[in-house]
Design a protein around this motif. Structure first.
Motif, PDB file in Angstrom:
ATOM      1  N   THR A 112      -6.605  14.995   3.608  1.00 44.11           N
ATOM      2  CA  THR A 112      -6.006  13.689   3.879  1.00 44.11           C
ATOM      3  C   THR A 112      -5.603  13.587   5.338  1.00 44.11           C
ATOM      4  O   THR A 112      -5.828  12.557   5.985  1.00 44.11           O
ATOM      5  N   GLN A 156       0.850  -1.186   0.000  1.00 38.09           N
ATOM      6  CA  GLN A 156       0.000   0.000   0.000  1.00 38.09           C
ATOM      7  C   GLN A 156       0.886   1.236   0.000  1.00 38.09           C
ATOM      8  O   GLN A 156       1.918   1.277   0.659  1.00 38.09           O
ATOM      9  N   GLU A 192      -7.086  10.856   7.927  1.00 35.10           N
ATOM     10  CA  GLU A 192      -6.202   9.920   8.628  1.00 35.10           C
ATOM     11  C   GLU A 192      -6.403  10.000  10.140  1.00 35.10           C
ATOM     12  O   GLU A 192      -6.420   8.981  10.826  1.00 35.10           O
ATOM     13  N   SER A 252       1.246   5.411   0.668  1.00 33.45           N
ATOM     14  CA  SER A 252       0.735   6.391   1.619  1.00 33.45           C
ATOM     15  C   SER A 252      -0.317   7.273   0.948  1.00 33.45           C
ATOM     16  O   SER A 252      -0.183   7.617  -0.237  1.00 33.45           O
ATOM     17  N   PRO A 253      -1.345   7.681   1.676  1.00 36.13           N
ATOM     18  CA  PRO A 253      -2.335   8.586   1.097  1.00 36.13           C
ATOM     19  C   PRO A 253      -1.766   9.988   0.879  1.00 36.13           C
ATOM     20  O   PRO A 253      -2.407  10.821   0.246  1.00 36.13           O
TER      21      PRO A 253
END
Length: 85
Positions: free
Chosen positions: A64, A10, A68, A12-13
């Motif tokens: 974001t 995955q 989070e 990172s956003p």
């Protein structure tokens, strides 16, 4: 033979907002600070693009970060709750 495949990695956003801010800074440099005569043809585009990208990147970075924090808070609440019968 098992069909258990490992999950894909995955990212990172924060990757997309950081890229937007990076491109915005690049356009800001080309639009406002460069002395290269070839870039003067694109000065207006770079000035507008820098404003758009820096604003978009800042808003996306903020959203974001809020998302989070909310996810972490929800995970903490879900693990702290006693099991219901």
């Amino acid at each position: 033979m098992s069909d258990n495949k490992p999950a894909p990695p995955q990212i990172s956003p924060y990757v997309f907002p950081i890229l937007l801010l990076g491109f915005g800074l690049w356009c800001a440099y080309d639009g406002w600070l460069t002395t290269n005569p070839k870039m003067l043809e694109h000065q207006t585009f770079n000035r507008i693009a820098s404003g758009v990208l820096l604003l978009w990147g800042s808003v996306d970075l903020y959203r974001t970060r809020i998302r989070e924090q909310a996810d972490k808070k929800n995970q903490a609440q879900s693990t702290d709750e006693p099991p219901t019968a």
